[in-house]
Every structure is written in C-alpha cells, then in structure tokens.
Motif scaffolding. Structure first.
Motif, PDB file in Angstrom:
ATOM      1  N   TYR A  61      43.441  30.649  54.254  1.00 55.34           N
ATOM      2  CA  TYR A  61      43.681  32.046  53.850  1.00 55.34           C
ATOM      3  C   TYR A  61      44.898  33.145  53.357  1.00 55.34           C
ATOM      4  O   TYR A  61      45.548  32.484  54.391  1.00 55.34           O
ATOM      5  N   GLY A  62      44.923  33.293  52.708  1.00 56.93           N
ATOM      6  CA  GLY A  62      46.556  34.612  52.666  1.00 56.93           C
ATOM      7  C   GLY A  62      45.484  35.310  53.319  1.00 56.93           C
ATOM      8  O   GLY A  62      44.317  36.332  54.158  1.00 56.93           O
ATOM      9  N   MET A  63      46.838  36.053  54.347  1.00 60.57           N
ATOM     10  CA  MET A  63      46.967  37.039  55.368  1.00 60.57           C
ATOM     11  C   MET A  63      47.740  37.904  55.239  1.00 60.57           C
ATOM     12  O   MET A  63      48.874  38.104  54.284  1.00 60.57           O
ATOM     13  N   GLY A  64      46.943  39.042  56.079  1.00 55.79           N
ATOM     14  CA  GLY A  64      47.813  40.802  55.545  1.00 55.79           C
ATOM     15  C   GLY A  64      48.777  41.564  56.890  1.00 55.79           C
ATOM     16  O   GLY A  64      47.314  40.990  57.782  1.00 55.79           O
ATOM     17  N   TRP A  65      49.089  42.843  56.180  1.00 50.71           N
ATOM     18  CA  TRP A  65      48.927  43.655  57.381  1.00 50.71           C
ATOM     19  C   TRP A  65      48.678  44.769  56.465  1.00 50.71           C
ATOM     20  O   TRP A  65      49.284  45.092  55.213  1.00 50.71           O
ATOM     21  N   PHE A  66      47.355  45.302  56.692  1.00 52.23           N
ATOM     22  CA  PHE A  66      47.284  47.519  56.490  1.00 52.23           C
ATOM     23  C   PHE A  66      47.537  48.481  57.723  1.00 52.23           C
ATOM     24  O   PHE A  66      47.329  47.677  58.865  1.00 52.23           O
ATOM     25  N   ARG A  67      47.761  49.713  56.966  1.00 56.43           N
ATOM     26  CA  ARG A  67      47.512  50.753  58.278  1.00 56.43           C
ATOM     27  C   ARG A  67      46.873  51.367  57.460  1.00 56.43           C
ATOM     28  O   ARG A  67      46.505  51.884  56.273  1.00 56.43           O
ATOM     29  N   GLN A  68      46.183  52.720  59.092  1.00 58.40           N
ATOM     30  CA  GLN A  68      45.654  53.625  58.723  1.00 58.40           C
ATOM     31  C   GLN A  68      46.221  54.683  59.955  1.00 58.40           C
ATOM     32  O   GLN A  68      46.308  54.646  61.158  1.00 58.40           O
ATOM     33  N   ALA A  69      46.673  55.837  59.336  1.00 59.55           N
ATOM     34  CA  ALA A  69      46.971  56.958  59.361  1.00 59.55           C
ATOM     35  C   ALA A  69      45.935  57.836  59.962  1.00 59.55           C
ATOM     36  O   ALA A  69      44.963  58.239  59.318  1.00 59.55           O
ATOM     37  N   PRO A  70      46.951  58.678  61.022  1.00 61.64           N
ATOM     38  CA  PRO A  70      44.769  60.107  60.707  1.00 61.64           C
ATOM     39  C   PRO A  70      45.246  60.656  59.663  1.00 61.64           C
ATOM     40  O   PRO A  70      46.101  62.056  58.682  1.00 61.64           O
ATOM     41  N   VAL A 111      50.522  47.243  53.223  1.00 58.06           N
ATOM     42  CA  VAL A 111      52.005  46.958  54.261  1.00 58.06           C
ATOM     43  C   VAL A 111      52.569  45.693  53.551  1.00 58.06           C
ATOM     44  O   VAL A 111      53.368  45.417  52.890  1.00 58.06           O
ATOM     45  N   ALA A 112      51.602  44.579  54.370  1.00 61.81           N
ATOM     46  CA  ALA A 112      52.045  42.886  53.728  1.00 61.81           C
ATOM     47  C   ALA A 112      51.640  41.934  54.094  1.00 61.81           C
ATOM     48  O   ALA A 112      49.931  42.221  54.262  1.00 61.81           O
ATOM     49  N   ARG A 113      51.518  40.676  52.832  1.00 63.22           N
ATOM     50  CA  ARG A 113      50.712  39.899  52.714  1.00 63.22           C
ATOM     51  C   ARG A 113      51.084  38.981  52.390  1.00 63.22           C
ATOM     52  O   ARG A 113      53.025  38.582  52.270  1.00 63.22           O
ATOM     53  N   ILE A 114      51.535  37.592  52.424  1.00 60.49           N
ATOM     54  CA  ILE A 114      51.465  36.282  52.721  1.00 60.49           C
ATOM     55  C   ILE A 114      50.922  35.360  52.156  1.00 60.49           C
ATOM     56  O   ILE A 114      49.654  35.550  52.663  1.00 60.49           O
ATOM     57  N   SER A 115      50.479  34.406  51.617  1.00 62.89           N
ATOM     58  CA  SER A 115      50.184  33.324  50.928  1.00 62.89           C
ATOM     59  C   SER A 115      50.149  32.174  52.098  1.00 62.89           C
ATOM     60  O   SER A 115      49.906  32.243  53.059  1.00 62.89           O
ATOM     61  N   ARG A 116      48.942  31.476  51.709  1.00 59.56           N
ATOM     62  CA  ARG A 116      48.460  31.004  53.030  1.00 59.56           C
ATOM     63  C   ARG A 116      48.851  29.944  53.609  1.00 59.56           C
ATOM     64  O   ARG A 116      49.101  29.629  54.204  1.00 59.56           O
ATOM     65  N   GLY A 151      62.292  45.625  52.787  1.00 62.32           N
ATOM     66  CA  GLY A 151      63.795  45.864  53.825  1.00 62.32           C
ATOM     67  C   GLY A 151      63.685  46.325  55.360  1.00 62.32           C
ATOM     68  O   GLY A 151      64.508  45.422  55.765  1.00 62.32           O
ATOM     69  N   ARG A 152      62.601  46.898  55.777  1.00 66.84           N
ATOM     70  CA  ARG A 152      62.557  46.502  57.440  1.00 66.84           C
ATOM     71  C   ARG A 152      61.204  46.187  58.122  1.00 66.84           C
ATOM     72  O   ARG A 152      61.167  45.322  59.089  1.00 66.84           O
ATOM     73  N   PHE A 153      60.726  45.371  57.341  1.00 66.43           N
ATOM     74  CA  PHE A 153      59.180  44.617  57.619  1.00 66.43           C
ATOM     75  C   PHE A 153      59.288  43.203  57.267  1.00 66.43           C
ATOM     76  O   PHE A 153      59.584  43.156  56.236  1.00 66.43           O
ATOM     77  N   THR A 154      58.891  42.325  58.531  1.00 68.73           N
ATOM     78  CA  THR A 154      58.644  41.048  57.749  1.00 68.73           C
ATOM     79  C   THR A 154      57.562  40.412  58.086  1.00 68.73           C
ATOM     80  O   THR A 154      57.107  39.990  59.471  1.00 68.73           O
ATOM     81  N   ILE A 155      57.117  39.993  57.355  1.00 71.10           N
ATOM     82  CA  ILE A 155      55.817  38.836  57.199  1.00 71.10           C
ATOM     83  C   ILE A 155      56.236  37.554  57.224  1.00 71.10           C
ATOM     84  O   ILE A 155      56.512  36.795  56.608  1.00 71.10           O
ATOM     85  N   SER A 156      55.360  36.991  58.718  1.00 71.74           N
ATOM     86  CA  SER A 156      55.303  35.095  58.339  1.00 71.74           C
ATOM     87  C   SER A 156      53.829  34.775  58.951  1.00 71.74           C
ATOM     88  O   SER A 156      53.582  35.436  60.201  1.00 71.74           O
ATOM     89  N   ARG A 157      53.696  32.932  59.220  1.00 67.40           N
ATOM     90  CA  ARG A 157      52.920  33.001  59.672  1.00 67.40           C
ATOM     91  C   ARG A 157      52.796  31.970  60.391  1.00 67.40           C
ATOM     92  O   ARG A 157      54.312  30.623  59.751  1.00 67.40           O
TER      93      ARG A 157
END
Length: 122
Positions: A32-41, A48-53, A66-72
């Motif tokens: 699976y590709g993996m990622g992050w999403f976010r939801q504010a009120p 937000v970000a995604r990364i390959s398998r 430039g501020r966030f880094t995704i890794s697996r």
C-alpha cells in the motif's frame, strides 16, 4: 484488511516539532501507498503527504512542504510524519491513510486510522 493506529499527537507551541507514527496490522503493508491527511474543525479533510510502497517518491501539500517529512519502515509496518516549524494553522486531527493507489484525494484511500489530535498554540 489493514488496521491503522496513529500515535504521537499532542499540544505544542508554534515553532515546535512533533513526530506522528502510524502502526499498521497485516502482512500486506508494503503493498500500500501510505499517507497523512488532516481535518480542522469546520473544514474538509485535506491531503498532507504521501509516500510510495517502497518508501520513495514522497509528495507534500504546498502548505507543509519544507516543514514536514514523511517516511516509512516496511520492516516495522510503520509510517511516520515528522512535523517541524509547526504553525497554529497546522492544528487538526491527523489521519493515517492507506491505499493501493494512494493519491491526494480522499477517494483514493482504502483504510483510515482513527486520528490523532495535533494542537499548535500561538
């Protein structure tokens, strides 16, 4: 079936850092590709970000680039989101996401985590 459990959220001052983790169950994590999403009120859930398998090809929303880094780590069935230089506008519930062809749209997500709250104070 993949179950996702996030951790690492909390309260931090502006300019601070947090590291989110998402532990996945099952033996097919690397499929699976993996990622992050976010939801504010009062707002829609956003990418937000995604990364390959394989862990390559990270891709970010402009607002976090430039501020966030995704890794697996496929050996640990875990995906991470390192968040630096946090801003009050980063305040949201952050969701881990998995999809065979994960993209920036929520429709591409097959599995969601339960979410973890990130609050950035000014």
């Amino acid at each position: 079936q993949v179950q996702l459990v996030e951790s690492g959220g909390g309260l931090v001052q502006a300019g601070g850092s947090l590291r989110l983790s998402c532990a996945a169950s099952g033996r097919t994590f690397s499929s699976y590709g993996m990622g992050w999403f976010r939801q504010a009120p009062g707002r829609e859930r956003e990418f937000v970000a995604r990364i390959s398998r394989s862990g390559g090809s990270p891709y970010y929303a402009d607002s976090v680039k430039g501020r966030f880094t995704i890794s697996r780590d496929n050996a640990k069935n875990t995906v991470y989101l390192q968040m630096n230089s946090l801003k009050p506008e980063d305040t949201a519930v952050y969701y881990c996401a998995a999809g065979l062809w994960l993209a920036t749209m929520t429709q591409s997500v097959t599995y969601w985590g339960q979410g973890t709250q990130v609050t950035v104070s000014s």
